[in-house]
Scaffold this motif. Sequence first.
Motif, mmCIF file in Angstrom:
data_model
loop_
_atom_site.group_PDB
_atom_site.id
_atom_site.type_symbol
_atom_site.label_atom_id
_atom_site.label_comp_id
_atom_site.label_asym_id
_atom_site.label_seq_id
_atom_site.Cartn_x
_atom_site.Cartn_y
_atom_site.Cartn_z
ATOM 1 N N PRO A 3 0.812 -1.209 0.000
ATOM 2 C CA PRO A 3 0.000 0.000 0.000
ATOM 3 C C PRO A 3 0.849 1.265 0.000
ATOM 4 N N CYS A 4 0.355 2.273 -0.686
ATOM 5 C CA CYS A 4 1.016 3.571 -0.752
ATOM 6 C C CYS A 4 0.392 4.472 0.305
ATOM 7 N N GLN A 5 1.237 5.144 1.080
ATOM 8 C CA GLN A 5 0.761 6.021 2.151
ATOM 9 C C GLN A 5 0.463 7.431 1.652
ATOM 10 N N GLY A 6 0.769 7.716 0.416
ATOM 11 C CA GLY A 6 0.520 9.032 -0.159
ATOM 12 C C GLY A 6 1.686 9.449 -1.031
ATOM 13 N N VAL A 7 1.524 10.592 -1.659
ATOM 14 C CA VAL A 7 2.593 11.108 -2.516
ATOM 15 C C VAL A 7 2.975 12.503 -2.025
ATOM 16 N N ALA A 8 4.270 12.708 -1.866
ATOM 17 C CA ALA A 8 4.819 14.020 -1.508
ATOM 18 C C ALA A 8 5.361 14.636 -2.794
ATOM 19 N N ARG A 9 4.915 15.822 -3.100
ATOM 20 C CA ARG A 9 5.331 16.494 -4.330
ATOM 21 C C ARG A 9 6.324 17.609 -3.994
ATOM 22 N N ASN A 10 7.161 17.930 -4.959
ATOM 23 C CA ASN A 10 8.127 19.027 -4.797
ATOM 24 C C ASN A 10 9.016 18.867 -3.569
ATOM 25 N N VAL A 11 9.565 17.671 -3.425
ATOM 26 C CA VAL A 11 10.468 17.378 -2.314
ATOM 27 C C VAL A 11 11.880 17.785 -2.720
#
Length: 103
Positions: A58-66
């Motif tokens: 499972p994916c816990q979410g996506v962080a953008r512009n890291v």
Amino acid sequence: MEHAMLLPMHMHRHRLVALLDLGSTSNFLSTDLLRSLWLSIDPCPMLRVLVANGDRVPCQGVARNVALTIDTEGFTIGCYGIELGEFDLILGVDFLRTLGPIL
């Protein structure tokens, strides 16, 4: 991982080790780091990521512009949060595209 390409790097003043994985289409950050770095994430509860052993995690979410730094070079990438085991970060083809055309 004797023949793995590991990159020392910094993200939010934390020293991390990234695995460069040419078989990975995206970038992945350990869920523990995703939480401890207080990154803003967009949830994606239905997304499951196919990993090398054939499991779907499972994916816990996506962080953008890291923002991250390798040596003295700065990069901005997106990262999906999944359980990674021994690695902090996996850099895939999405990261390699920031370096220029892939021929």
